[in-house]
Design a protein around this motif. Structure first.
Motif: not given
Length: 158
Positions: A26-31, A37-45, A88-91, A145-149
């Motif tokens: 997820r860091k490689e693909v999304f961040v 932003p990392e603080d949006l990518e990872y959450d309590a869920y 959070r589907l990422a390839v 929009l989610d994280a500006g996307i």
């Protein structure tokens, strides 16, 4: 030109190392790639989600995704009973076009069925709606929009 076939497996995450591999994908693909932003990518869920991981036969992570269900999914699904939330589907770039994304979606759907869910919702980046449509998902509601996307809500009955 299609990428060379790669042997891989998809599994539900059951140990901390696999969970960290999911976060690394997820860091490689999304961040890194998409600038989320990392603080949006990872959450309590993340603590309550069912995570799925695709790995090459040599252990290199190729993709990840997660399923929220029950109370954790309520905010994402509008509280609809029996509906889980795929997210959070990422390839990783090197594995795109190999079927990894399809395998991850099907693994999340299998985890949803195992928990008695009857449908799965997701928020698809608008460029990926065609991918999910080919897997039986139907878009509904307005673009958001989610994280500006830009995203669209989608659902598939199981």
């Amino acid at each position: 030109m299609s990428p060379e076939p790669v042997a891989y497996a998809v599994r539900v995450v059951e140990d901390p190392a696999d969970r960290e591999a999911c976060f690394a994908v997820r860091k490689e693909v999304f961040v890194v790639e998409q600038g989320v932003p990392e603080d949006l990518e990872y959450d309590a869920y993340d603590a309550v989600a069912v995570h799925v991981l695709a790995v090459r036969d040599d252990g290199v992570p190729l993709g990840a995704g997660r399923l929220l269900f029950g109370e954790a999914a309520a905010g994402k699904t509008g509280g609809a009973p029996g509906v889980g939330s795929l997210g959070r589907l990422a390839v990783v770039r090197a594995a795109r076009g190999l079927g990894v994304g399809v395998a991850l979606v099907r693994a999340v759907e299998g985890a949803a069925r195992a928990r008695g869910l009857t449908a799965v919702d997701l928020g698809a980046q608008t460029h990926a709606t065609g991918f999910y449509e080919r897997l039986g998902y139907v878009a509904y509601g307005a673009e958001f929009l989610d994280a500006g996307i830009p995203h669209r809500a989608m659902r598939r009955s199981l």
